[in-house]
Design a protein around this motif. Structure first.
Motif, mmCIF file in Angstrom:
data_model
loop_
_atom_site.group_PDB
_atom_site.id
_atom_site.type_symbol
_atom_site.label_atom_id
_atom_site.label_comp_id
_atom_site.label_asym_id
_atom_site.label_seq_id
_atom_site.Cartn_x
_atom_site.Cartn_y
_atom_site.Cartn_z
ATOM 1 N N UNK A 48 -3.621 -8.635 21.409
ATOM 2 C CA UNK A 48 -4.222 -9.391 22.506
ATOM 3 C C UNK A 48 -5.698 -9.021 22.655
ATOM 4 N N UNK A 49 -6.450 -9.958 23.192
ATOM 5 C CA UNK A 49 -7.889 -9.732 23.393
ATOM 6 C C UNK A 49 -8.115 -8.691 24.483
ATOM 7 N N UNK A 50 -8.956 -7.711 24.159
ATOM 8 C CA UNK A 50 -9.242 -6.657 25.139
ATOM 9 C C UNK A 50 -10.101 -7.201 26.269
ATOM 10 N N UNK A 51 -9.805 -6.732 27.469
ATOM 11 C CA UNK A 51 -10.605 -7.139 28.615
ATOM 12 C C UNK A 51 -11.949 -6.432 28.576
ATOM 13 N N UNK A 52 -12.991 -7.189 28.892
ATOM 14 C CA UNK A 52 -14.322 -6.589 28.935
ATOM 15 C C UNK A 52 -14.393 -5.609 30.089
ATOM 16 N N UNK A 53 -14.965 -4.451 29.817
ATOM 17 C CA UNK A 53 -15.048 -3.402 30.834
ATOM 18 C C UNK A 53 -16.476 -3.250 31.306
ATOM 19 N N UNK A 54 -16.637 -3.118 32.615
ATOM 20 C CA UNK A 54 -17.961 -2.924 33.193
ATOM 21 C C UNK A 54 -18.470 -1.539 32.801
ATOM 22 N N UNK A 55 -19.609 -1.473 32.092
ATOM 23 C CA UNK A 55 -20.128 -0.152 31.689
ATOM 24 C C UNK A 55 -20.524 0.725 32.877
ATOM 25 N N UNK A 56 -20.740 0.104 34.038
ATOM 26 C CA UNK A 56 -21.110 0.869 35.229
ATOM 27 C C UNK A 56 -19.885 1.386 35.990
ATOM 28 N N UNK A 57 -18.713 0.898 35.631
ATOM 29 C CA UNK A 57 -17.488 1.349 36.301
ATOM 30 C C UNK A 57 -17.168 2.781 35.892
ATOM 31 N N UNK A 58 -16.650 3.594 36.822
ATOM 32 C CA UNK A 58 -16.335 4.995 36.460
ATOM 33 C C UNK A 58 -15.198 5.070 35.454
ATOM 34 N N UNK A 59 -15.311 6.010 34.530
ATOM 35 C CA UNK A 59 -14.262 6.180 33.521
ATOM 36 C C UNK A 59 -13.069 6.897 34.141
ATOM 37 N N UNK A 60 -11.895 6.593 33.608
ATOM 38 C CA UNK A 60 -10.666 7.193 34.119
ATOM 39 C C UNK A 60 -10.716 8.714 33.966
ATOM 40 N N UNK A 61 -10.075 9.397 34.896
ATOM 41 C CA UNK A 61 -10.062 10.863 34.873
ATOM 42 C C UNK A 61 -9.276 11.373 33.669
ATOM 43 N N UNK A 62 -9.723 12.465 33.114
ATOM 44 C CA UNK A 62 -9.031 13.071 31.969
ATOM 45 C C UNK A 62 -7.794 13.810 32.460
ATOM 46 N N UNK A 63 -6.772 13.821 31.613
ATOM 47 C CA UNK A 63 -5.508 14.479 31.964
ATOM 48 C C UNK A 63 -5.544 15.950 31.567
ATOM 49 N N UNK A 64 -4.528 16.692 32.033
ATOM 50 C CA UNK A 64 -4.409 18.111 31.688
ATOM 51 C C UNK A 64 -4.278 18.274 30.170
ATOM 52 N N UNK A 65 -3.536 17.355 29.548
ATOM 53 C CA UNK A 65 -3.354 17.420 28.091
ATOM 54 C C UNK A 65 -4.682 17.222 27.363
ATOM 55 N N UNK A 66 -5.547 16.330 27.869
ATOM 56 C CA UNK A 66 -6.862 16.116 27.257
ATOM 57 C C UNK A 66 -7.692 17.393 27.233
ATOM 58 N N UNK A 67 -7.677 18.105 28.361
ATOM 59 C CA UNK A 67 -8.430 19.363 28.449
ATOM 60 C C UNK A 67 -7.834 20.424 27.519
#
Length: 200
Positions: A48-67
């Protein structure tokens, strides 16, 4: 009798040489400029076509696993210098994460909680400043709804308010609406077509 002197021969006039016309070199055709191809839309894994994301919108918080994975990746590079690529490292990190005790996970959970708090605050400020609306306006005016889209909106409302209490997924509702639209008499479609014409 006197001998007659031979008459002097007149020199023959030289015929002008015919000039051979020079062959004109064929004109080189200028290479046609290829029309710039429109960039292909980015697709999701499901196609499916990806939705365009606002570059000014805050990025999602990183998870414990990411850290945790950040720290694990540094160790993995030292212990496995021959293995290149992200897949093996991520897989090994995932297996290691499963074996961690709650106390071992605690530092990463704390970092994730702090990151989430910062994200929610940034998101609140973004929404308060009208970020999503500004992004929509920057993209241009929205397309007018089609007759089917107007019908689908009404169909969803009817399904959600039918009082049965059964929850139907968006996918199933869209499937039922599409079937009903195809079977609908052309005269029944007229009201939706008129609304679509007025929306243009």
């Amino acid at each position: 009798p006197k001998a007659k002197k031979p008459k002097a021969k007149k020199p023959k006039a030289k015929k002008p040489k015919k000039k051979t016309p020079k062959k004109k070199a064929p004109k080189k055709k200028a290479p046609k400029k290829k029309a710039a191809k429109a960039p292909k839309p980015k697709l999701t894994k499901s196609g499916k076509k990806k939705k365009e994301r606002d570059p000014l919108a805050p990025k999602r918080a990183r998870t414990a696993f990411n850290f945790f994975l950040d720290a694990f990746r540094e160790e993995y590079k030292i212990t496995h210098p021959d293995i290149k690529g992200v897949v093996h490292c991520t897989k090994a990190g995932s297996e290691k994460w499963k074996t961690l005790t709650p106390t071992e996970r605690a530092p990463y959970e704390e970092k994730a909680a702090a990151a989430r708090e910062a994200y929610l605050k940034a998101k609140e400020e973004y929404l308060a400043s009208g970020g999503p609306q500004k992004f929509k306006l920057a993209k241009g005016p929205p397309r007018p709804p089609t007759a089917y889209f107007i019908f689908l909106t009404n169909f969803r409302k009817e399904k959600n308010n039918d009082g049965s209490g059964e929850k139907t997924s968006i996918k199933d509702i869209s499937k039922l609406a599409g079937q009903k639209w195809r079977e609908m008499d052309p005269t029944d479609k007229v009201p939706y077509e008129q609304k679509a014409a007025l929306a243009k």
